[in-house]
Scaffold this active site. Structure first.
Site, PDB file in Angstrom:
ATOM      1  CB  CYS A 102      -8.244 -10.411  19.311  1.00 22.20           C
ATOM      2  SG  CYS A 102      -6.520 -10.815  19.658  1.00 22.20           S
ATOM      3  CB  CYS A 123      -3.722 -15.771  15.918  1.00 23.12           C
ATOM      4  SG  CYS A 123      -3.731 -14.562  14.592  1.00 23.12           S
ATOM      5  CB  CYS A 157      -9.318 -10.075  15.007  1.00 23.00           C
ATOM      6  SG  CYS A 157      -8.143 -10.233  13.659  1.00 23.00           S
ATOM      7  CE  LYS A 175      -1.115   0.788  10.368  1.00 25.13           C
ATOM      8  NZ  LYS A 175      -1.257   0.181   9.105  1.00 25.13           N
ATOM      9  NE  ARG A 216      -4.586  -8.181   8.083  1.00 26.34           N
ATOM     10  CZ  ARG A 216      -3.432  -7.748   8.606  1.00 26.34           C
ATOM     11  NH1 ARG A 216      -2.849  -8.406   9.585  1.00 26.34           N
ATOM     12  NH2 ARG A 216      -2.855  -6.680   8.121  1.00 26.34           N
ATOM     13  NE  ARG A 274      -3.430   0.176   2.942  1.00 22.61           N
ATOM     14  CZ  ARG A 274      -3.756  -0.295   4.157  1.00 22.61           C
ATOM     15  NH1 ARG A 274      -3.144   0.159   5.232  1.00 22.61           N
ATOM     16  NH2 ARG A 274      -4.679  -1.218   4.278  1.00 22.61           N
ATOM     17  CE1 TYR A 275       0.393   4.133   4.111  1.00 24.71           C
ATOM     18  CE2 TYR A 275       0.797   1.953   5.000  1.00 24.71           C
ATOM     19  CZ  TYR A 275       0.076   3.125   5.003  1.00 24.71           C
ATOM     20  OH  TYR A 275      -0.955   3.279   5.882  1.00 24.71           O
ATOM     21  CG  ASP A 287      -5.522   0.938   8.623  1.00 28.10           C
ATOM     22  OD1 ASP A 287      -5.560   1.422   7.478  1.00 28.10           O
ATOM     23  OD2 ASP A 287      -4.715   0.060   8.966  1.00 28.10           O
ATOM     24  CG  ASP A 314      -9.333  -1.321  12.027  1.00 25.27           C
ATOM     25  OD1 ASP A 314      -9.209  -0.230  11.458  1.00 25.27           O
ATOM     26  OD2 ASP A 314      -8.376  -1.996  12.450  1.00 25.27           O
ATOM     27  NE  ARG A 334       5.272   1.932   6.163  1.00 27.69           N
ATOM     28  CZ  ARG A 334       4.952   3.133   5.695  1.00 27.69           C
ATOM     29  NH1 ARG A 334       5.535   3.624   4.615  1.00 27.69           N
ATOM     30  NH2 ARG A 334       4.012   3.839   6.289  1.00 27.69           N
TER      31      ARG A 334
HETATM   32  C1  LIG Z   1      -0.126  -0.602   8.820  1.00 27.82           C
HETATM   33  C2  LIG Z   1       0.421  -0.961   7.532  1.00 27.82           C
HETATM   34  C3  LIG Z   1       1.774  -0.786   7.249  1.00 27.82           C
HETATM   35  C4  LIG Z   1       2.744  -0.241   8.264  1.00 27.82           C
HETATM   36  O1  LIG Z   1       2.506   1.099   8.484  1.00 27.82           O
HETATM   37  P1  LIG Z   1       3.462   1.909   9.467  1.00 27.82           P
HETATM   38  O2  LIG Z   1       2.775   3.215   9.583  1.00 27.82           O
HETATM   39  O3  LIG Z   1       4.793   1.969   8.793  1.00 27.82           O
HETATM   40  O4  LIG Z   1       3.533   1.138  10.735  1.00 27.82           O
HETATM   41  C5  LIG Z   1       2.230  -1.121   6.005  1.00 27.82           C
HETATM   42  N1  LIG Z   1       1.412  -1.600   5.061  1.00 27.82           N
HETATM   43  C6  LIG Z   1       0.108  -1.776   5.302  1.00 27.82           C
HETATM   44  C7  LIG Z   1      -0.740  -2.316   4.218  1.00 27.82           C
HETATM   45  C8  LIG Z   1      -0.434  -1.471   6.549  1.00 27.82           C
HETATM   46  O5  LIG Z   1      -1.729  -1.679   6.791  1.00 27.82           O
HETATM   47  S1  SF4 Z   2      -5.795  -9.089  16.425  1.00 28.24           S
HETATM   48 FE1  SF4 Z   2      -6.321 -10.700  14.934  1.00 28.24          FE
HETATM   49  S2  SF4 Z   2      -4.397 -11.109  13.859  1.00 28.24           S
HETATM   50 FE2  SF4 Z   2      -3.859 -10.066  15.781  1.00 28.24          FE
HETATM   51  S3  SF4 Z   2      -3.486 -11.726  17.281  1.00 28.24           S
HETATM   52 FE3  SF4 Z   2      -5.626 -11.083  17.495  1.00 28.24          FE
HETATM   53  S4  SF4 Z   2      -6.727 -12.525  16.157  1.00 28.24           S
HETATM   54 FE4  SF4 Z   2      -4.592 -12.621  15.523  1.00 28.24          FE
END
Ligand SMILES: *Cc1c(COP(=O)(O)O)cnc(C)c1O
Ligand code: SF4
Length: 349
Positions: free
Chosen positions: A109, A105, A112, A316, A114, A92-93, A309, A272, A96
């Site tokens: 949670c 996991c 979560c 973010k 995801r 996305r960025y 986010d 989220d 990175r």
């Molecule tokens: C959160 C996230 C990151 C990391 O973001 P930082 O601000 O550098 O911690 C990188 N890629 C994606 C897709 C993310 O959701």
């Molecule tokens: S927030 Fe989601 S991905 Fe992170 S440890 Fe909990 S269940 Fe796993």
């Protein structure tokens, strides 16, 4: 050492939770419905912590409130799927990527982000991992690789070592970061072999997900100390959760505990729009008020950035609080006591 006890088993089902006294038997039928929608798993360490602490229990023990899906809730709340050049990778960025090395996991949670996909399959299949590493190798703009999941530290030390060595062989990858809950929820997994594997990359950073000081058991503290002693820089990320840590006192205690454990609080995430997690969400104004109160009380080393986010994969964004306004002529800056002060930029030449 005394003879090793058989390893305690994680709780995987509503029946396990009833047997361990974490939910009343009468709630089992409705919680079975919840568990069919969203997986359940609680490690022995978090079972013990949950018995002693409601803020810990709320994070891991399912609740009937998860059946309330509001129209705002989203299946992919942060748009992971919108930026996947190859399976398992989110780019996305520019500088990175996040690499989803597994979907499992050690705990699931209840909030979560995801939750729709965690636990579905295990490790990223080898062919997909190879394709993701190929993409990273042929994309020189990628400076940092973030291993996530699921939780990357559910992988064996051997697999982590293999991955670290392969990432270290890509010259433009300067930094590897792992986002994990393992040192807190299964501290015994932080073995010498795991630490040695992590250190196969010279700049590995570990970001610990933790939301309440009651999770930081003696064993978790020892695991964090092992990582810090080995020279692994540690950051934390927490999710602002109603009924768990939405008070100045809970956040202050957590952040001070982390800094004493040599972990720098990095992000406080606004919760989220995951489906069935509405009961955990605060408003953004509540989050800003908490951050403003903390700024007046805590060392800067203890303060994370409060971030949202954006739904849809827009990334973010820091969401405040705000200390600065411009009245057309000069800046108006609010101090920690609410006083307002004028500040003028140097005149343009
Ligand atoms: C959160 C996230 C990151 C990391 O973001 P930082 O601000 O550098 O911690 C990188 N890629 C994606 C897709 C993310 O959701
Ligand atoms: S927030 Fe989601 S991905 Fe992170 S440890 Fe909990 S269940 Fe796993």
């Amino acid at each position: 050492m005394t003879a090793a006890l058989p390893p305690a088993r994680a709780l995987h089902s509503v029946a396990d939770l009833v047997a361990e006294g974490l939910v009343p038997a009468a709630d089992a039928p409705v919680l079975e419905t919840v568990a069919q929608a969203f997986r359940v798993r609680v490690t022995p360490q978090m079972r013990d912590a949950a018995r002693a602490s409601d803020p810990v229990a709320r994070q891991f023990v399912p609740s009937a409130q998860e059946l309330t899906i509001s129209p705002n809730d989203l299946a992919d709340p942060i748009g992971d799927d919108a930026h996947a050049p190859v399976p398992g990778l989110t780019h996305r960025y520019p500088d990175r990527v996040i690499l989803h090395v597994t979907k499992t996991c050690e705990v699931y949670c209840r909030f979560c982000f995801r939750r729709e996909t965690v636990g579905e399959t295990g490790h990223l299949p080898q062919a997909q991992l190879d394709a993701a590493l190929d993409y990273i190798a042929r994309t020189p703009a990628i400076w940092e690789v973030i291993l996530t999941g699921g939780d990357p530290l559910v992988l064996s030390a051997r697999r982590i070592a293999h991955l670290m060595a392969r990432l270290n062989a890509i010259p433009h990858v300067g930094v590897v970061r792992l986002h994990t809950r393992v040192p807190v929820v299964v501290p015994d997994r932080v073995t010498d072999a795991l630490i040695a594997a992590l250190r196969l990359h010279p700049a590995v950073w570990v970001v610990i997900h933790t939301n309440h000081a009651d999770e930081l058991t003696a064993a978790a503290r020892a695991a964090l100390a092992r990582l810090a002693d080995a020279g692994v820089p540690l950051l934390s990320q927490s999710v602002l959760l109603r009924g768990v840590n939405d008070s100045v006192q809970a956040l202050e205690t957590l952040f001070r505990a982390l800094v004493r454990l040599r972990v720098k609080p990095y992000y406080l995430h606004h919760c989220d729009l995951a489906r069935g997690a509405g009961h955990f969400r605060t408003t953004i104004a509540e989050g800003q008020a908490l951050m403003a109160a903390l700024r007046g009380r805590l060392s800067g080393t203890c303060l994370p950035t409060y971030v949202l986010d954006l739904p849809g994969g827009f990334g973010k964004v820091p969401v405040g609080p705000d200390y600065l306004r411009h009245d057309g002529e000069r800046w108006l800056v609010t101090d920690l006591n609410g006083g307002i002060h004028g500040y003028s930029d140097p005149a343009e030449s």
